[in-house]
Design an enzyme around this catalytic site. Structure first.
Site, PDB file in Angstrom:
ATOM      1  N   GLN A  54      37.780  40.842  28.354  1.00 14.55           N
ATOM      2  CA  GLN A  54      38.799  41.461  27.515  1.00 14.55           C
ATOM      3  C   GLN A  54      38.888  40.866  26.111  1.00 14.55           C
ATOM      4  O   GLN A  54      39.447  41.499  25.223  1.00 14.55           O
ATOM      5  CB  GLN A  54      40.152  41.384  28.224  1.00 14.55           C
ATOM      6  CG  GLN A  54      40.149  42.218  29.503  1.00 14.55           C
ATOM      7  CD  GLN A  54      41.434  42.111  30.289  1.00 14.55           C
ATOM      8  OE1 GLN A  54      41.562  41.242  31.129  1.00 14.55           O
ATOM      9  NE2 GLN A  54      42.389  42.980  30.025  1.00 14.55           N
ATOM     10  N   HIS A  74      29.069  51.887  27.830  1.00 14.85           N
ATOM     11  CA  HIS A  74      28.028  52.409  26.946  1.00 14.85           C
ATOM     12  C   HIS A  74      27.579  53.798  27.412  1.00 14.85           C
ATOM     13  O   HIS A  74      27.285  54.675  26.600  1.00 14.85           O
ATOM     14  CB  HIS A  74      26.831  51.450  26.895  1.00 14.85           C
ATOM     15  CG  HIS A  74      27.159  50.155  26.197  1.00 14.85           C
ATOM     16  ND1 HIS A  74      26.394  49.022  26.323  1.00 14.85           N
ATOM     17  CD2 HIS A  74      28.184  49.814  25.382  1.00 14.85           C
ATOM     18  CE1 HIS A  74      26.931  48.034  25.606  1.00 14.85           C
ATOM     19  NE2 HIS A  74      28.017  48.508  25.036  1.00 14.85           N
ATOM     20  N   ASP A  87      32.450  45.599  23.213  1.00 13.48           N
ATOM     21  CA  ASP A  87      31.288  44.908  22.634  1.00 13.48           C
ATOM     22  C   ASP A  87      31.711  43.730  21.750  1.00 13.48           C
ATOM     23  O   ASP A  87      31.025  42.707  21.707  1.00 13.48           O
ATOM     24  CB  ASP A  87      30.443  45.876  21.800  1.00 13.48           C
ATOM     25  CG  ASP A  87      29.675  46.868  22.671  1.00 13.48           C
ATOM     26  OD1 ASP A  87      29.795  46.786  23.918  1.00 13.48           O
ATOM     27  OD2 ASP A  87      28.968  47.722  22.105  1.00 13.48           O
ATOM     28  N   ARG A 112      44.602  29.823  31.269  1.00 11.17           N
ATOM     29  CA  ARG A 112      43.808  30.488  32.300  1.00 11.17           C
ATOM     30  C   ARG A 112      42.835  31.443  31.617  1.00 11.17           C
ATOM     31  O   ARG A 112      43.244  32.290  30.814  1.00 11.17           O
ATOM     32  CB  ARG A 112      44.724  31.259  33.256  1.00 11.17           C
ATOM     33  CG  ARG A 112      43.983  32.090  34.285  1.00 11.17           C
ATOM     34  CD  ARG A 112      44.925  32.726  35.309  1.00 11.17           C
ATOM     35  NE  ARG A 112      44.162  33.520  36.257  1.00 11.17           N
ATOM     36  CZ  ARG A 112      44.156  34.855  36.312  1.00 11.17           C
ATOM     37  NH1 ARG A 112      44.892  35.566  35.474  1.00 11.17           N
ATOM     38  NH2 ARG A 112      43.424  35.489  37.197  1.00 11.17           N
ATOM     39  N   HIS A 157      36.420  37.826  37.005  1.00 15.44           N
ATOM     40  CA  HIS A 157      37.462  38.726  36.514  1.00 15.44           C
ATOM     41  C   HIS A 157      36.805  40.069  36.163  1.00 15.44           C
ATOM     42  O   HIS A 157      36.860  40.523  35.026  1.00 15.44           O
ATOM     43  CB  HIS A 157      38.192  38.092  35.326  1.00 15.44           C
ATOM     44  CG  HIS A 157      39.562  38.650  35.065  1.00 15.44           C
ATOM     45  ND1 HIS A 157      40.690  37.872  35.007  1.00 15.44           N
ATOM     46  CD2 HIS A 157      39.982  39.922  34.860  1.00 15.44           C
ATOM     47  CE1 HIS A 157      41.752  38.641  34.765  1.00 15.44           C
ATOM     48  NE2 HIS A 157      41.345  39.877  34.661  1.00 15.44           N
ATOM     49  N   ASN A 201      39.859  37.408  40.658  1.00 13.51           N
ATOM     50  CA  ASN A 201      41.073  37.957  40.089  1.00 13.51           C
ATOM     51  C   ASN A 201      41.357  39.349  40.653  1.00 13.51           C
ATOM     52  O   ASN A 201      40.516  40.249  40.545  1.00 13.51           O
ATOM     53  CB  ASN A 201      40.953  38.077  38.565  1.00 13.51           C
ATOM     54  CG  ASN A 201      42.184  38.728  37.965  1.00 13.51           C
ATOM     55  OD1 ASN A 201      43.257  38.117  37.930  1.00 13.51           O
ATOM     56  ND2 ASN A 201      42.066  39.965  37.523  1.00 13.51           N
ATOM     57  N   GLU A 202      42.513  39.519  41.239  1.00  9.22           N
ATOM     58  CA  GLU A 202      43.004  40.832  41.671  1.00  9.22           C
ATOM     59  C   GLU A 202      41.960  41.674  42.396  1.00  9.22           C
ATOM     60  O   GLU A 202      41.627  42.776  41.942  1.00  9.22           O
ATOM     61  CB  GLU A 202      43.536  41.637  40.470  1.00  9.22           C
ATOM     62  CG  GLU A 202      44.711  41.011  39.774  1.00  9.22           C
ATOM     63  CD  GLU A 202      45.340  41.942  38.727  1.00  9.22           C
ATOM     64  OE1 GLU A 202      44.891  43.086  38.576  1.00  9.22           O
ATOM     65  OE2 GLU A 202      46.310  41.506  38.072  1.00  9.22           O
ATOM     66  N   ASN A 345      49.747  37.757  40.530  1.00 12.65           N
ATOM     67  CA  ASN A 345      49.956  38.533  39.296  1.00 12.65           C
ATOM     68  C   ASN A 345      50.982  39.626  39.583  1.00 12.65           C
ATOM     69  O   ASN A 345      50.854  40.342  40.579  1.00 12.65           O
ATOM     70  CB  ASN A 345      48.654  39.207  38.841  1.00 12.65           C
ATOM     71  CG  ASN A 345      47.614  38.208  38.366  1.00 12.65           C
ATOM     72  OD1 ASN A 345      47.863  37.005  38.326  1.00 12.65           O
ATOM     73  ND2 ASN A 345      46.446  38.710  38.004  1.00 12.65           N
ATOM     74  N   TYR A 347      53.585  42.672  37.569  1.00 10.95           N
ATOM     75  CA  TYR A 347      54.011  43.365  36.348  1.00 10.95           C
ATOM     76  C   TYR A 347      55.210  44.283  36.548  1.00 10.95           C
ATOM     77  O   TYR A 347      56.083  44.346  35.709  1.00 10.95           O
ATOM     78  CB  TYR A 347      52.851  44.196  35.769  1.00 10.95           C
ATOM     79  CG  TYR A 347      51.755  43.333  35.203  1.00 10.95           C
ATOM     80  CD1 TYR A 347      51.807  42.903  33.879  1.00 10.95           C
ATOM     81  CD2 TYR A 347      50.688  42.917  35.985  1.00 10.95           C
ATOM     82  CE1 TYR A 347      50.822  42.091  33.353  1.00 10.95           C
ATOM     83  CE2 TYR A 347      49.691  42.099  35.468  1.00 10.95           C
ATOM     84  CZ  TYR A 347      49.759  41.687  34.153  1.00 10.95           C
ATOM     85  OH  TYR A 347      48.785  40.882  33.639  1.00 10.95           O
ATOM     86  N   GLU A 416      49.637  35.743  36.274  1.00 12.49           N
ATOM     87  CA  GLU A 416      49.835  36.737  35.206  1.00 12.49           C
ATOM     88  C   GLU A 416      51.208  37.375  35.359  1.00 12.49           C
ATOM     89  O   GLU A 416      51.624  37.689  36.473  1.00 12.49           O
ATOM     90  CB  GLU A 416      48.809  37.886  35.273  1.00 12.49           C
ATOM     91  CG  GLU A 416      47.404  37.532  34.881  1.00 12.49           C
ATOM     92  CD  GLU A 416      46.432  38.711  35.003  1.00 12.49           C
ATOM     93  OE1 GLU A 416      46.869  39.877  34.943  1.00 12.49           O
ATOM     94  OE2 GLU A 416      45.230  38.451  35.169  1.00 12.49           O
TER      95      GLU A 416
END
Ligand SMILES: *[C@@H]1O[C@H](CO)[C@@H](O)[C@H](O)[C@H]1NC(C)=O
Ligand SMILES: *[C@@H]1O[C@H](CO)[C@@H](O)[C@H](O)[C@H]1NC(C)=O
Ligand SMILES: *[C@@H]1O[C@H](CO)[C@@H](O)[C@H](O)[C@H]1NC(C)=O
Length: 523
Positions: A54, A74, A87, A112, A157, A201-202, A345, A347, A416
């Site tokens: 990310q 792509h 990219d 992290r 991740h 991760n997740e 995590n 949200y 998170e």
């Protein structure tokens, strides 16, 4: 996420809503003023989180191999909301020293981040290690340590090397071996610097969205089949990496290793409706229990209710075997207790009602197996992404659910938590979110005695948010993605978080910029 198509007549809908609100009312906080009545203790770990894909960019720099996300974006240039790819993104491959300064400025002592598997092993396999990848992560970890910041490193991740994706990715059992090989390289190279590892991760988001639907790459849409293979082999890969570290590295390197799982809170649509309560519990077991029970429960293995449900559905649908694979007794044992902490995590929350079929469900699928219609409560604010509405009490309820199901011995680390908006430096909605969610965390720790030992805000700076591209902003720092040097600017929420970290208190009065800056300057 899942759109709810209401069939209720207006009258029924309104009646239902008012019941919902009335019953849910008292547990909502009022407008708090002044300082929180509880504080975070001195040893509480405050950090901030990011992920390689990310923010790093440099997608083919320094000998890095392509990840399956690189290749998918792509080949499908219009996949993301803004037709963007990752990219370059925040260009942390080049600008990591700025990132470290920002982490330091926040006053947190943990960062992290994740290693890009194809930056380290361009072909995915351990026969060839990319020297530039080794250099990059060594410099990054050393820079963090030199600034008094402990790196908390995720091995995976979501950016799988493309060379392993063509083998079927996590639907293929050989991934368990390849992940162990990768983990060994990482522990050997970086274990002297890194003392807190998370394996995956997740896995839930990765498997259900990437393997079960096309919402995330690799967009396999193998609903009800591939998504469970992914669950199964990711869990086994986690256990392999855990035991590898435990048996061969822990004694000399002295670190800890765990996993990061994700969960919405599942709230009954009508609080006291018995069917809605059953639906909520079923949702929790199918979406969190499926991953957590094999690792954190006393007995191990998938939760019995999940096992029985998917087995019965599979049988009814004419499959000769369950679509959810079985663990051998040895595998159950290898998973049980295979995490030094519970990385969580969180949200948002959703309202739950039982349903046997919804128009947007595939058959078979995790949705259909779960048999729960999820919808958002219209009164909960939604400052950014359509899936993320703000319901702070859901955080405390989730922490209690985890503690009640898996005990209070296992330390929980919130790896998170955060909220998205549509951009800008004066991010009042994010300030408010952190105030209120962190306050629920204080209540969970002090009143409910949930064993929460750390908290990581998502995320350090605006980044590539998967399907949302650069539209959803989660950062404590703004990034000007049009500028050549990806200029970072501190947001109001960064001042706020800095204040909470240094005072260990939440000051509900410092919502406006001037008073916040004054408070922070005094510290
Ligand atoms: C702190 O406690 C007082 C007295 O119980 C209460 O009135 C106040 O709302 C509390 N403040 C917060 C932020 O919890
Ligand atoms: C992506 O969208 C643009 C603009 O609508 C269009 O011209 C282009 O053909 C699309 N590309 C693909 C691969 O679908
Ligand atoms: C970008 O950063 C480089 C290296 O620090 C610097 O030389 C250059 O002037 C910067 N460019 C802009 C437009 O700020």
């Amino acid at each position: 996420m899942l759109s709810s198509r209401r069939v209720a007549a207006w009258g029924a809908l309104l009646a239902c809503l008012s019941v919902t609100l009335e019953a849910r009312g008292p547990e909502e906080e009022g407008q708090y003023k002044g300082l929180s009545n509880y504080s975070f203790h001195d040893k509480f770990m405050f950090g901030v989180a990011s992920a390689a894909f990310q923010i790093e960019g440099g997608w083919n720099a320094g000998g890095k191999g392509p990840s399956m996300w690189d290749v998918y974006l792509h080949e499908h240039p219009n996949y993301t909301l803004d037709s963007s790819n990752a990219d370059v993104t925040a260009d942390s491959y080049r600008l990591y020293k700025e990132d470290v300064s920002m982490v330091k400025d926040l006053g947190v002592t943990y960062y992290r981040l994740s290693i890009s598997w194809p930056r380290l092993l361009p072909q995915g396999t351990d026969n060839y290690v990319n020297e530039d990848g080794v250099r990059y992560y060594k410099e990054l970890f050393e820079t963090l340590l030199a600034n008094g910041i402990t790196p908390v490193v995720t091995l995976y991740h979501w950016d799988l090397p493309q060379s392993l994706m063509v083998l079927g990715g996590w639907a293929n059992p050989v991934m368990v071996d390849y992940f162990e090989d990768y983990a060994r390289v990482a522990f050997k190279l970086f274990g002297g610097l890194v003392k807190i590892w998370t394996t995956l991760n997740e896995p839930h988001q990765h498997c259900s969205n990437g393997y079960g639907t096309d919402f995330f790459a690799p967009a396999l849409s193998s609903h009800g089949v591939g998504e469970y293979l992914c669950v199964h082999y990711m869990l086994l890969a986690h256990a392999r990496a855990y035991h590898l570290y435990n048996n061969y590295f822990k004694a000399t390197q002295g670190g800890k290793i765990g996993i990061t799982l994700d969960a919405f809170w599942a709230e009954p649509k009508v609080v006291n409706d018995p069917q809605d309560k059953i639906a909520s519990e079923r949702y929790m077991q199918m979406h969190l229990g499926m991953y957590a029970h094999p690792i954190f429960s006393k007995d191990g293995d998938y939760p019995l209710s999940v096992r029985q449900r998917v087995d019965a559905m599979s049988h009814h649908q004419g499959y000769s075997r369950s679509r959810l694979p079985y663990f051998t007794p040895e595998e159950v044992e290898s998973l049980r207790g295979s995490s030094d902490f519970f990385g969580l995590n969180h949200y948002t929350s959703y309202l739950m009602t039982p349903s046997s079929l919804e128009p947007n469900w595939k058959v078979p699928s995790l949705d259909h197996d779960t048999g729960v219609r999820i919808e958002q409560e219209p009164s909960w604010p939604k400052p950014g992404a359509s899936w993320l509405s703000v319901y702070p009490p859901g955080f405390r309820k989730l922490l209690n659910w985890v503690s009640n199901n898996y005990g209070r011995d296992i330390p929980i680390i919130i790896t998170e938590n955060g909220v998205s908006d549509t951009g800008g430096i004066n991010d009042y909605a994010r300030v408010d979110y952190y105030n209120r969610y962190l306050y629920q965390l204080l209540l969970a720790i002090n009143i409910d005695h949930c064993n929460v030992q750390g908290y990581f805000a998502w995320t350090l700076m605006d980044d590539f948010e998967w399907k949302d591209g650069y539209v959803s902003k989660f950062g404590l720092y703004h990034v000007d993605f049009d500028s050549p040097n990806k200029t970072r600017t501190k947001k109001l929420s960064a001042y706020k978080y800095q204040e909470i970290v240094s005072t260990r208190l939440i000051n509900f009065d410092t919502l406006d910029k001037r008073s916040l800056r004054r408070t922070v300057n005094r510290i």
